[in-house]
Design a protein around this motif. Structure first.
Motif, PDB file in Angstrom:
ATOM      1  N   ALA A  88       0.918  -1.099   0.219  1.00  9.83           N
ATOM      2  CA  ALA A  88      -0.078  -0.024  -0.273  1.00  9.83           C
ATOM      3  C   ALA A  88       0.996   1.215  -0.098  1.00  9.83           C
ATOM      4  N   THR A  89       1.950   1.210   0.729  1.00  8.86           N
ATOM      5  CA  THR A  89       2.877   2.385   0.735  1.00  8.86           C
ATOM      6  C   THR A  89       3.227   2.891  -0.671  1.00  8.86           C
ATOM      7  N   ALA A  90       3.882   1.686  -1.393  1.00  5.71           N
ATOM      8  CA  ALA A  90       4.344   1.991  -2.581  1.00  5.71           C
ATOM      9  C   ALA A  90       3.201   2.629  -3.770  1.00  5.71           C
ATOM     10  N   GLY A  91       2.045   1.990  -3.354  1.00  6.35           N
ATOM     11  CA  GLY A  91       0.750   2.546  -4.162  1.00  6.35           C
ATOM     12  C   GLY A  91       0.471   3.958  -4.050  1.00  6.35           C
ATOM     13  N   MET A  92       0.313   4.270  -2.646  1.00  6.51           N
ATOM     14  CA  MET A  92       0.212   5.674  -2.211  1.00  6.51           C
ATOM     15  C   MET A  92       1.136   6.483  -2.764  1.00  6.51           C
ATOM     16  N   TRP A 150       0.178   9.327   8.611  1.00  4.32           N
ATOM     17  CA  TRP A 150      -0.730   8.212   8.099  1.00  4.32           C
ATOM     18  C   TRP A 150      -0.618   7.043   9.269  1.00  4.32           C
ATOM     19  N   LEU A 151      -1.851   6.429   9.834  1.00  4.56           N
ATOM     20  CA  LEU A 151      -1.985   5.030  10.453  1.00  4.56           C
ATOM     21  C   LEU A 151      -3.063   4.488   9.963  1.00  4.56           C
ATOM     22  N   PHE A 152      -2.636   3.655   8.940  1.00  4.49           N
ATOM     23  CA  PHE A 152      -3.653   2.901   8.286  1.00  4.49           C
ATOM     24  C   PHE A 152      -3.607   1.349   8.851  1.00  4.49           C
ATOM     25  N   PHE A 153      -4.679   0.595   9.491  1.00  4.86           N
ATOM     26  CA  PHE A 153      -4.844  -0.466   9.883  1.00  4.86           C
ATOM     27  C   PHE A 153      -3.807  -1.070  11.058  1.00  4.86           C
ATOM     28  N   PRO A 154      -3.687  -0.045  12.190  1.00  2.08           N
ATOM     29  CA  PRO A 154      -2.695  -0.591  13.075  1.00  2.08           C
ATOM     30  C   PRO A 154      -3.403  -1.721  13.882  1.00  2.08           C
ATOM     31  N   ASP A 155      -2.823  -2.712  14.730  1.00  4.21           N
ATOM     32  CA  ASP A 155      -3.068  -3.662  15.257  1.00  4.21           C
ATOM     33  C   ASP A 155      -4.140  -3.284  16.313  1.00  4.21           C
ATOM     34  N   PRO A 156      -5.437  -3.827  16.239  1.00  5.53           N
ATOM     35  CA  PRO A 156      -6.467  -3.277  17.170  1.00  5.53           C
ATOM     36  C   PRO A 156      -6.529  -3.884  18.577  1.00  5.53           C
ATOM     37  N   TRP A 157      -5.514  -4.889  18.770  1.00  7.85           N
ATOM     38  CA  TRP A 157      -5.580  -5.398  20.278  1.00  7.85           C
ATOM     39  C   TRP A 157      -6.897  -5.569  20.943  1.00  7.85           C
ATOM     40  N   THR A 190      -9.323   1.916  10.049  1.00  5.09           N
ATOM     41  CA  THR A 190      -9.248   0.774  10.555  1.00  5.09           C
ATOM     42  C   THR A 190     -10.574  -0.097  10.320  1.00  5.09           C
ATOM     43  N   ASP A 191     -10.488  -1.566  10.335  1.00  7.33           N
ATOM     44  CA  ASP A 191     -11.634  -2.400  10.060  1.00  7.33           C
ATOM     45  C   ASP A 191     -12.405  -2.692  11.398  1.00  7.33           C
ATOM     46  N   TRP A 192     -11.691  -2.338  12.669  1.00  5.54           N
ATOM     47  CA  TRP A 192     -12.142  -2.556  13.828  1.00  5.54           C
ATOM     48  C   TRP A 192     -13.171  -1.936  14.655  1.00  5.54           C
ATOM     49  N   GLU A 193     -14.254  -1.774  14.439  1.00  8.24           N
ATOM     50  CA  GLU A 193     -15.384  -0.713  14.836  1.00  8.24           C
ATOM     51  C   GLU A 193     -15.044   0.005  16.172  1.00  8.24           C
ATOM     52  N   PRO A 194     -14.776  -0.921  17.296  1.00  6.50           N
ATOM     53  CA  PRO A 194     -14.555  -0.379  18.728  1.00  6.50           C
ATOM     54  C   PRO A 194     -13.104   0.425  18.577  1.00  6.50           C
ATOM     55  N   ALA A 221      -8.752   8.855  -1.820  1.00  7.63           N
ATOM     56  CA  ALA A 221      -8.726   8.272  -3.123  1.00  7.63           C
ATOM     57  C   ALA A 221      -7.324   7.796  -3.505  1.00  7.63           C
ATOM     58  N   PHE A 222      -6.465   8.275  -2.796  1.00  4.17           N
ATOM     59  CA  PHE A 222      -5.101   7.890  -3.154  1.00  4.17           C
ATOM     60  C   PHE A 222      -4.663   6.478  -2.541  1.00  4.17           C
ATOM     61  N   ARG A 223      -5.335   6.051  -1.687  1.00  2.00           N
ATOM     62  CA  ARG A 223      -5.043   4.686  -0.868  1.00  2.00           C
ATOM     63  C   ARG A 223      -5.395   3.523  -1.607  1.00  2.00           C
ATOM     64  N   PRO A 224      -4.519   2.783  -1.894  1.00  2.00           N
ATOM     65  CA  PRO A 224      -5.201   1.318  -2.603  1.00  2.00           C
ATOM     66  C   PRO A 224      -5.551   0.483  -1.452  1.00  2.00           C
ATOM     67  N   GLN A 225      -6.577  -0.517  -1.827  1.00  2.00           N
ATOM     68  CA  GLN A 225      -7.000  -1.280  -0.903  1.00  2.00           C
ATOM     69  C   GLN A 225      -5.853  -2.224  -0.176  1.00  2.00           C
ATOM     70  N   THR A 226      -5.645  -2.088   1.028  1.00  2.00           N
ATOM     71  CA  THR A 226      -4.586  -3.020   1.535  1.00  2.00           C
ATOM     72  C   THR A 226      -4.998  -4.256   1.974  1.00  2.00           C
ATOM     73  N   ARG A 227      -4.018  -4.980   2.223  1.00  2.00           N
ATOM     74  CA  ARG A 227      -4.188  -6.575   2.365  1.00  2.00           C
ATOM     75  C   ARG A 227      -5.029  -6.608   3.805  1.00  2.00           C
ATOM     76  N   PHE A 228      -4.969  -5.608   4.742  1.00  2.00           N
ATOM     77  CA  PHE A 228      -5.900  -5.759   6.111  1.00  2.00           C
ATOM     78  C   PHE A 228      -7.172  -5.290   5.713  1.00  2.00           C
ATOM     79  N   GLU A 229      -7.063  -4.517   4.713  1.00  2.00           N
ATOM     80  CA  GLU A 229      -8.547  -4.148   4.322  1.00  2.00           C
ATOM     81  C   GLU A 229      -9.399  -5.015   3.615  1.00  2.00           C
ATOM     82  N   ARG A 230      -8.652  -5.785   2.744  1.00  2.00           N
ATOM     83  CA  ARG A 230      -9.475  -6.975   2.042  1.00  2.00           C
ATOM     84  C   ARG A 230      -9.768  -8.000   2.954  1.00  2.00           C
TER      85      ARG A 230
END
Length: 249
Positions: A88-92, A150-157, A190-194, A221-230
């Motif tokens: 994702a970094t390379a894509g952005m 940028w902080l995309f999809f950090p560990d939700p613990w 993040t994909d973790w609602e809490p 718009a500039f952020r490609p779908q990350t592995r964690f997002e998929r």
């Protein structure tokens, strides 16, 4: 430049051997200790590109990260926290060639894999630093010098006993705000609602940051779908984006 030992097996808080990482870490950190062995593709990528794209944290004078020196040009500085394997970094970075991206990642295989993706995409506006992002922001990055963080999809613990390990807390929000330029932007996802709700509450309470939207933000718009997002979408989870801007009180 001496490369970190490819056989290092864990990240130890507070004391780290000569592996290219800062010499002091918090006892409670937001990342898992993991192995550091490189696969053949990662080893070739490290050997080929580390001299040009890797920055030793220990080589940066305290509070003195000089972006034009490391990137060879003047451009808005972006700091990405937890760049992972770097796809994702390379894509952005490819989508925004007018910026300089400092990607911070604690795991050596992630750094090496990022080099692979940068080379594959022909991206030249990214440099990678290995270490704890909190320590790097505190010690090496000057106040008011970063256009976006940028902080995309950090560990939700997700377990209750581990909530203290979540990266986004009031101290972290204040630290991020202090490093942003006036009108600088803090982008999160993040994909973790809490965790999304905690992010919204914590960052909204930081007086020098203001929400750029009425609630959660649209997907950048500039952020490609990350592995964690998929992975999250496949599991049926919603994706939550946030965008806050630095303001002067």
């Amino acid at each position: 430049m001496s490369a970190p030992d490819s056989q290092d097996t864990r990240i130890t808080p507070l004391t780290v051997p000569d592996d290219g990482m800062p010499q002091h870490f918090r006892r409670v950190v937001s990342f898992h200790p993991r192995g550091g062995r490189l696969n053949p593709v990662q080893r070739r990528s490290w050997d080929t590109h580390a001299d040009a794209w890797y920055i030793e944290a220990s080589d940066v004078v305290e509070g003195g990260f000089n972006a034009p020196e490391h990137f060879g040009r003047n451009a808005p500085l972006i700091v990405e926290i937890g760049s992972g394997m770097g796809e994702a970094t390379a894509g952005m970075a490819a989508n925004r060639p007018d910026i300089n991206v400092l990607a911070i990642e604690v795991y050596k295989p992630g750094v090496a894999q990022t080099f692979y993706h940068l080379a594959k995409a022909g991206v030249e506006n990214v440099r990678v630093m290995r270490g704890d992002a909190v320590e790097i922001l505190e010690v090496l990055i000057k106040a008011g010098s970063v256009a976006e963080i940028w902080l995309f999809f950090p560990d939700p613990w997700p377990k209750t006993k581990h909530l203290k390990r979540r990266l986004v807390n009031p101290e972290f929000a204040a630290l991020v705000a202090s490093r942003l330029t006036t009108d600088g932007i803090f982008r999160l996802g993040t994909d973790w609602e809490p965790y999304a709700e905690q992010m919204m509450e914590v960052i909204s309470a930081e007086p020098t940051l203001t929400n750029m939207h009425d609630g959660f933000a649209p997907r950048p718009a500039f952020r490609p779908q990350t592995r964690f997002e998929r992975r999250g979408v496949t599991a049926g989870r919603a994706i939550f984006d946030l965008e806050f801007q630095r303001r002067e009180l």
